[in-house]
Design an enzyme around this catalytic site. Structure first.
Site, PDB file in Angstrom:
ATOM      1  N   ARG A  40      44.026 -15.983 -23.217  1.00 26.42           N
ATOM      2  CA  ARG A  40      42.601 -16.332 -23.232  1.00 26.42           C
ATOM      3  C   ARG A  40      42.372 -17.786 -23.629  1.00 26.42           C
ATOM      4  O   ARG A  40      41.524 -18.464 -23.064  1.00 26.42           O
ATOM      5  CB  ARG A  40      41.868 -15.436 -24.252  1.00 26.42           C
ATOM      6  CG  ARG A  40      40.377 -15.669 -24.343  1.00 26.42           C
ATOM      7  CD  ARG A  40      39.797 -15.387 -25.722  1.00 26.42           C
ATOM      8  NE  ARG A  40      40.134 -14.094 -26.262  1.00 26.42           N
ATOM      9  CZ  ARG A  40      39.415 -12.986 -26.060  1.00 26.42           C
ATOM     10  NH1 ARG A  40      38.346 -13.050 -25.307  1.00 26.42           N
ATOM     11  NH2 ARG A  40      39.760 -11.837 -26.588  1.00 26.42           N
ATOM     12  N   ASP A  90      36.270 -10.463 -40.515  1.00 24.49           N
ATOM     13  CA  ASP A  90      35.029  -9.899 -39.946  1.00 24.49           C
ATOM     14  C   ASP A  90      33.873 -10.023 -40.947  1.00 24.49           C
ATOM     15  O   ASP A  90      32.755 -10.388 -40.581  1.00 24.49           O
ATOM     16  CB  ASP A  90      35.231  -8.419 -39.588  1.00 24.49           C
ATOM     17  CG  ASP A  90      36.094  -8.227 -38.344  1.00 24.49           C
ATOM     18  OD1 ASP A  90      36.648  -7.126 -38.161  1.00 24.49           O
ATOM     19  OD2 ASP A  90      36.236  -9.202 -37.565  1.00 24.49           O
ATOM     20  N   ASP A 140      42.035  -8.679 -41.017  1.00 22.34           N
ATOM     21  CA  ASP A 140      40.948  -8.674 -40.025  1.00 22.34           C
ATOM     22  C   ASP A 140      39.603  -8.317 -40.655  1.00 22.34           C
ATOM     23  O   ASP A 140      38.587  -8.947 -40.350  1.00 22.34           O
ATOM     24  CB  ASP A 140      41.265  -7.656 -38.912  1.00 22.34           C
ATOM     25  CG  ASP A 140      42.432  -8.127 -38.062  1.00 22.34           C
ATOM     26  OD1 ASP A 140      42.800  -7.426 -37.113  1.00 22.34           O
ATOM     27  OD2 ASP A 140      42.982  -9.216 -38.373  1.00 22.34           O
ATOM     28  N   LYS A 147      39.846   0.222 -28.472  1.00 19.22           N
ATOM     29  CA  LYS A 147      39.992  -1.230 -28.641  1.00 19.22           C
ATOM     30  C   LYS A 147      41.407  -1.499 -29.156  1.00 19.22           C
ATOM     31  O   LYS A 147      41.728  -1.209 -30.296  1.00 19.22           O
ATOM     32  CB  LYS A 147      38.947  -1.761 -29.619  1.00 19.22           C
ATOM     33  CG  LYS A 147      38.924  -3.286 -29.689  1.00 19.22           C
ATOM     34  CD  LYS A 147      37.727  -3.793 -30.484  1.00 19.22           C
ATOM     35  CE  LYS A 147      37.681  -5.311 -30.565  1.00 19.22           C
ATOM     36  NZ  LYS A 147      38.899  -5.924 -31.126  1.00 19.22           N
ATOM     37  N   LYS A 173      33.816  -1.485 -34.726  1.00 15.76           N
ATOM     38  CA  LYS A 173      35.082  -1.707 -35.456  1.00 15.76           C
ATOM     39  C   LYS A 173      35.256  -0.613 -36.517  1.00 15.76           C
ATOM     40  O   LYS A 173      34.336  -0.329 -37.279  1.00 15.76           O
ATOM     41  CB  LYS A 173      35.072  -3.072 -36.164  1.00 15.76           C
ATOM     42  CG  LYS A 173      34.960  -4.284 -35.277  1.00 15.76           C
ATOM     43  CD  LYS A 173      36.173  -4.561 -34.425  1.00 15.76           C
ATOM     44  CE  LYS A 173      37.345  -5.199 -35.145  1.00 15.76           C
ATOM     45  NZ  LYS A 173      37.188  -6.599 -35.536  1.00 15.76           N
TER      46      LYS A 173
END
Ligand SMILES: NC(=O)c1cnc(N)c2cc(Br)sc12
Length: 318
Positions: free
Chosen positions: A136, A37, A33, A115, A310
């Site tokens: 989604r 990012d 991730d 989160k 994050k």
């Protein structure tokens, strides 16, 4: 225009689209991730310098990923948007200040929430009964996974509300369930999942509901769609009401008014995250007051009234 800059931009965009397909559609990312990012932030930087290069297929113009056509399609009445990410305390303070400036108020209350590192889902209830569950997808059209949603124990099949309502949240696999699943797969000579998020996605987006049932998925529900229709005035109030209706909610949220409290919350959960029974990858900042949220509205891709801080990647101790 330096031709190689443009060619590098196209290469970066194509590489990010490959990563998105692996993460959102195949549930099998080949990149961590934080690396995704980093590349995504690089793309945003190039696009802000060259807006004329941006085309519809850029990751900056899209939410989520392509759906698995084996599932019936479900068009979301209200798009399931994503969220802007920030990567430092200073950036989160700047985002909070931009929000205050937008609404021309100095004392905006934020609701901070964990989160959850899972996959987004939507639940619809009519006459108090669960009638639809969906992923989604690309934010506009998701996968109708209603039979699988009925296999998740903590999703209430009925709620004490007669009006039609849509709620949204995250489906995740707890750390212990993830370890058990991967150990079982190893014993059975099967491939293992890279992380709990991919395992949750692979389990929820299963065509065979009995497999979903065997995976012990869990949820945290944190959005009421059009909350003011139910007399709700703030996000913190909505979380309490969701719990009273019978949804699994994460009660580690905190209403904050100043940045010291934000810093305390971030420090506290950066510390606690390793001990939580589920993975979190940051903190969500939400303007608490729904009237202010409506004033702020959304951009093409993300709401202006929320963003995510994050956490830095957890150092892998070899
Ligand atoms: N608490 C929250 O709102 C929250 C928690 N976990 C997540 N992965 C997400 C994603 C969006 Br978009 S909101 C949200």
């Amino acid at each position: 225009m330096n031709n190689s800059d443009y060619e590098n931009y196209i290469k970066l965009k194509d590489q990010l689209n490959i990563y998105r397909r692996q993460y959102y559609t195949e549930d099998a990312p080949t990149v961590q991730d934080f690396e995704y990012d980093r590349l995504y932030q690089e793309l945003l930087k190039v696009e802000s310098a060259h807006p004329e290069w941006v085309t519809n297929d850029s990751p900056s113009q899209n939410v989520g990923g392509a759906i698995n056509s084996a599932f019936p399609k479900f068009r979301h009445e209200i798009p399931m948007l994503s969220m802007d990410d920030v990567f430092s305390l200073e950036e989160s303070q700047a985002s909070a200040e931009r929000i205050k400036k937008f609404v021309n108020q100095t004392d905006v209350e934020f609701n901070l929430e964990l989160k959850i590192d899972g996959l987004a889902l939507s639940l619809i209830y009519e006459n108090g009964r669960l009638v639809k569950g969906s992923t989604r997808g690309d934010g506009f059209v998701g996968e109708d996974i209603t039979p699988n949603i009925f296999q998740i124990d903590d999703v209430p099949k009925t709620i004490p509300l007669k009006e039609r309502i849509e709620v949204r949240g995250e489906c995740y696999l707890g750390k212990d369930s993830f370890a058990e699943l991967n150990n079982k797969r190893l014993e059975d000579g099967k491939s293992t999942f890279a992380n709990p998020r991919n395992a949750a996605a692979g389990s929820l987006r299963q065509l065979d509901s009995s497999i979903t049932k065997s995976r012990h998925l869990q949820t945290f529900i944190y959005f009421v769609i059009e909350p003011e229709n139910y007399g709700l005035k703030t996000q913190s109030e909505a979380l309490k009401q969701l719990q009273e209706w019978g949804f699994a909610t994460n009660n580690q949220n905190r209403v904050v008014n100043d940045f010291k409290e934000v810093q305390n919350y971030i420090d506290e959960y950066q510390e606690k995250r390793l001990d939580l029974p589920y993975n979190i990858d940051g903190i969500v900042f939400k303007v608490n007051d729904f009237k202010l949220q409506s004033l702020l509205g959304n951009t093409v891709k993300v709401p202006r009234w929320e963003f995510a801080y994050k956490f830095p990647p957890i150092e892998a101790h070899t």
